[in-house]
Design a protein around this motif. Structure first.
Motif, PDB file in Angstrom:
ATOM      1  N   ARG A 170     -38.687 -88.009 -23.809  1.00  0.00           N
ATOM      2  CA  ARG A 170     -39.618 -87.089 -23.148  1.00  0.00           C
ATOM      3  C   ARG A 170     -39.518 -87.167 -21.627  1.00  0.00           C
ATOM      4  NH1 ARG A 170     -45.318 -89.980 -24.824  1.00  0.00           N
ATOM      5  NH2 ARG A 170     -44.806 -92.077 -24.128  1.00  0.00           N
TER       6      ARG A 170
ATOM      7  N   ALA B 129     -38.104 -84.185 -19.427  1.00  0.00           N
ATOM      8  CA  ALA B 129     -38.825 -82.912 -19.399  1.00  0.00           C
ATOM      9  C   ALA B 129     -38.655 -82.151 -18.086  1.00  0.00           C
ATOM     10  CB  ALA B 129     -40.307 -83.150 -19.683  1.00  0.00           C
TER      11      ALA B 129
ATOM     12  N   ALA C 237     -38.979 -80.757 -22.502  1.00  0.00           N
ATOM     13  CA  ALA C 237     -39.806 -79.844 -21.708  1.00  0.00           C
ATOM     14  C   ALA C 237     -40.739 -79.036 -22.593  1.00  0.00           C
ATOM     15  CB  ALA C 237     -38.918 -78.917 -20.891  1.00  0.00           C
TER      16      ALA C 237
END
Length: 283
Positions: A28, A31, A107
């Motif tokens: 993550r 992103a 994202a």
């Protein structure tokens, strides 16, 4: 959008990924870069941008659960964002693990709150696990690229079929599979064959495949096409695109085609046409 704390997961494609209650992505922390990539793609997608704005105002999918088994790339991310703008609860899984862009997946999860199950290079086992997890969201509409989501719904996950009202399929392979199911009376809900749209043939097959096929060859081989003989097998939408692009790069193009009308079209477009047995000796 609430999430369970992330935990270390198994390795897929040699990279550590996080597994959360509402997503399964590689990292993550990617992103920010993924958000930039999505914005860059949006600049080349003005029609999708207009649809996004219209959906934002009209909210045609308010409260509708949509599951998509698609290439997780910056382009399809803009599609997902448009659907979300229309009020849909969007869940995505990868239709091809080799095309997944991990930063885009991050994202979509971190910036847009879209549920994503996709990791570049994921195993076959993880691929189908992700399809099942997408189905766990009880979609009412499916968007498929190859019909794996629909096939899984009709085989292993018939418990989730009742709430599905419709779907769409964008590939020739997927449409062939679905038409076979429909002919057998096995298709449980209507599906739109997006693959048959004229714009799909033009922009995806002729122009998209025409460019990307040669781009892949050049990247893989570093070959100079100017002066080379390129044999194009078939003069359908993809063949037309490949032949045109190869010709533009200075190659000598030979077309093989069993349909006499298409063969004549290739000749009128300026290409030599011959049987494959003869063309193979030249290309």
């Amino acid at each position: 959008m609430g999430r369970a704390p992330s935990r270390s997961g198994r390795r897929a494609g040699g990279r550590q990924h996080v597994s959360q209650a509402v997503c399964d992505i590689a990292d993550r922390r990617l992103a920010e870069y993924g958000e930039q990539r999505i914005a860059w793609a949006a600049r080349e997608m003005p029609v999708t941008a207009q649809i996004h704005e219209r959906f934002l105002a009209e909210r045609p999918f308010d409260g509708l659960r949509i599951a998509g088994c698609l290439h997780i790339t910056s382009e399809t991310a803009n599609l997902a964002l448009a659907l979300q703008a229309g009020g849909a609860e969007v869940t995505l899984c990868a239709s091809n693990p080799l095309s997944t862009q991990d930063d885009v997946a991050a994202a979509l999860v971190e910036r847009a709150g879209i549920t994503v199950f996709a990791i570049k290079g994921e195993s076959n086992e993880t691929y189908y696990e992700h399809i099942h997890r997408a189905i766990d969201t009880r979609p009412q509409v499916t968007i498929d690229d190859g019909a794996d989501l629909v096939s899984t719904l009709h085989s292993d996950r018939r418990d989730a079929l009742d709430g599905v009202v419709g779907g769409c399929e964008e590939t020739t392979t997927g449409v062939i599979r679905l038409r076979a199911m429909a002919a057998d009376g096995a298709l449980a809900y209507p599906i739109m064959a997006v693959n048959d749209a004229a714009t799909k043939h033009f922009f995806d097959n002729r122009y998209g495949t025409g460019q990307s096929a040669l781009d892949g060859i050049i990247r893989a081989t570093n070959i100079l096409l100017a002066g080379k003989t390129v044999v194009v097998a078939g003069y359908g939408w993809c063949g037309r695109g490949v032949a045109s692009r190869a010709d533009g790069l200075g190659a000598h193009v030979v077309v093989t085609e069993v349909d006499p009308l298409r063969a004549l079209e290739a000749v009128m477009d300026g290409f030599r046409v011959m049987p494959m047995a003869d063309a193979a000796a030249e290309g």
